[in-house]
Scaffold this active site. Structure first.
Site, PDB file in Angstrom:
ATOM      1  N   HIS A  44      15.241 -10.489   9.481  1.00 55.80           N
ATOM      2  CA  HIS A  44      15.342 -10.852   8.073  1.00 55.80           C
ATOM      3  C   HIS A  44      16.784 -10.791   7.569  1.00 55.80           C
ATOM      4  CE1 HIS A  44      11.086 -10.161   8.594  1.00 55.80           C
ATOM      5  NE2 HIS A  44      10.883 -10.813   7.467  1.00 55.80           N
ATOM      6  N   THR A 169      11.409   8.569   4.642  1.00 55.22           N
ATOM      7  CA  THR A 169      10.252   8.085   5.393  1.00 55.22           C
ATOM      8  C   THR A 169       9.796   6.783   4.748  1.00 55.22           C
ATOM      9  OG1 THR A 169       9.605  10.363   5.912  1.00 55.22           O
ATOM     10  CG2 THR A 169       7.916   8.652   6.175  1.00 55.22           C
ATOM     11  N   ASP A 172       7.419  -0.284   6.310  1.00 57.76           N
ATOM     12  CA  ASP A 172       7.777  -1.650   5.916  1.00 57.76           C
ATOM     13  C   ASP A 172       7.000  -2.563   6.846  1.00 57.76           C
ATOM     14  OD1 ASP A 172       8.871  -4.121   5.411  1.00 57.76           O
ATOM     15  OD2 ASP A 172      10.955  -3.541   5.771  1.00 57.76           O
ATOM     16  N   SER A 174       4.319  -6.092   7.431  1.00 56.82           N
ATOM     17  CA  SER A 174       3.553  -7.256   7.018  1.00 56.82           C
ATOM     18  C   SER A 174       2.086  -6.976   7.324  1.00 56.82           C
ATOM     19  CB  SER A 174       4.024  -8.505   7.768  1.00 56.82           C
ATOM     20  OG  SER A 174       3.663  -8.434   9.130  1.00 56.82           O
ATOM     21  N   LYS A 225      -9.111  -5.496   8.638  1.00 54.51           N
ATOM     22  CA  LYS A 225      -8.517  -4.630   7.614  1.00 54.51           C
ATOM     23  C   LYS A 225      -7.227  -5.244   7.061  1.00 54.51           C
ATOM     24  CE  LYS A 225     -10.541  -0.431   9.559  1.00 54.51           C
ATOM     25  NZ  LYS A 225     -10.296   0.913  10.118  1.00 54.51           N
ATOM     26  N   HIS A 305      12.369   6.639  10.208  1.00 52.67           N
ATOM     27  CA  HIS A 305      13.383   7.621  10.588  1.00 52.67           C
ATOM     28  C   HIS A 305      14.387   7.069  11.598  1.00 52.67           C
ATOM     29  CE1 HIS A 305      11.264  11.560   9.136  1.00 52.67           C
ATOM     30  NE2 HIS A 305      11.164  10.578   8.268  1.00 52.67           N
TER      31      HIS A 305
END
EC number: 1.1.1.130
Length: 332
Positions: A44, A169, A172, A174, A225, A305
């Protein structure tokens, strides 16, 4: 190949200025693309830059546009991005959410008519660095099939949650097992995916990134999910911003622009004192990282981390950029 941060920023800045972006805007945008790449998020950052320029040339992104506030309701605000530059506007919106949280304990900014924000984790990290919990997500064009379907009808709709621990912490992610950007990173490196990332043309699970890039049959995170979470994130962003849904962006626009985004900041220190906060977070982290390892040579990790280590390595050794990607940028 290896490049320095300064070389990256200079290359981005040159292309932006050639595209008639105002000097101050070009400098700020180039800085964000370079910082994203330096952080190790190549998908990105540098890899995404040619696509960004394509959308700029096509008029999807309006570089001189500025976001406008539409509605204020206490801790909640609604803004219209006016199709401005995505990463610069997202940074402003999280800054605004932090300001609202300073007054109300929590701040929520809902943004419509936005462009791709590049690395979503930048904005969660931005909040956590200032001691706030940062939560944000965006919808997108339809690039993933809902569970049980073949056609792309839902977005990958990345979600970021950042916690002001030491170190920070942050999740990130998708709503797909891998973003299309990470498929590209693995394909360029000649690597299979570490786990199944989508379906091949015969409907079988595959780890081959190039196949998934071509047929667009990316696998939702956690199967049904991730599919379900993608749908409700889209619904919330659409309703709170009064903006476009995945369906509207896909059916009404010629490309991925005019998306809807949410930025939330929570001031933890209004609810708990600093010493107690730090002690509780440390206990959680220690409890997790001291678990017996499945592989004695692989440490138990906490999300986000690794970014401090990656940043230090790239600053010390130079930033790795794929030769073909660098050639594309030099040719712009």
């Amino acid at each position: 190949m290896k490049v320095t941060f300064e070389q990256l920023k200079e290359a981005f800045n040159r292309v932006l200025l050639d595209a008639c972006v105002a000097r101050e805007t070009a400098d700020a945008c180039a800085e964000m693309f370079a910082r994203t790449t330096e952080s190790g998020v190549y998908s990105h950052g540098v890899n995404r830059f040619p696509r960004f320029i394509q959308q700029l040339d096509n008029g999807d992104i309006i570089p001189e546009a500025q976001p406008q506030r539409v509605t204020t309701l206490g801790a909640i605000e609604q803004w219209d991005a006016q199709r401005s530059i995505g990463n610069l506007t997202a940074k402003k919106m999280m800054d605004r959410a932090i300001e609202l949280a300073s007054d109300h304990g929590i701040g929520l900014v809902a943004l419509r008519n936005a462009n791709h924000w590049m690395r979503g984790g930048s904005y969660g990290w931005q909040a956590a660095e200032k001691g706030y919990i940062g939560i944000c997500w965006t919808n997108s064009i339809a690039v993933m099939a809902p569970w049980g379907a073949k056609e792309c009808r839902i977005g990958t709709n990345p979600l970021i949650v950042a916690i002001p621990s030491t170190p920070i912490t942050m999740v990130d992610m998708s709503m797909s097992m891998f973003s299309y950007g990470m498929l590209e990173v693995n394909r360029l490196a000649g690597r299979e995916l570490p786990v199944d990332g989508g379906f091949d043309d015969d409907g079988r699970l595959t780890k081959e990134p190039g196949t998934i890039e071509k047929n667009r049959r990316i696998l939702p995170m956690g199967y049904w999910k991730g599919s379900g979470l993608s749908i409700v994130l889209d619904m919330i962003a659409t309703l709170l911003s009064n903006g476009s849904s995945v369906a509207e962006v896909t059916q009404e626009n010629s490309d991925e622009y005019g998306v809807s985004q949410i930025f939330i900041a929570i001031e933890v220190d209004k609810l708990i004192d600093g010493a107690t906060r730090d002690a509780k977070l440390q206990r959680i982290m220690d409890f997790i990282t001291t678990a017996e390892r499945a592989d004695e040579n692989v440490a138990v990790r906490l999300p986000g981390h690794e970014f401090t280590r990656l940043l230090d390595e790239n600053r010390r050794n130079g930033i790795t950029v794929d030769d073909s990607v660098w050639a594309k940028i030099q040719a712009l």
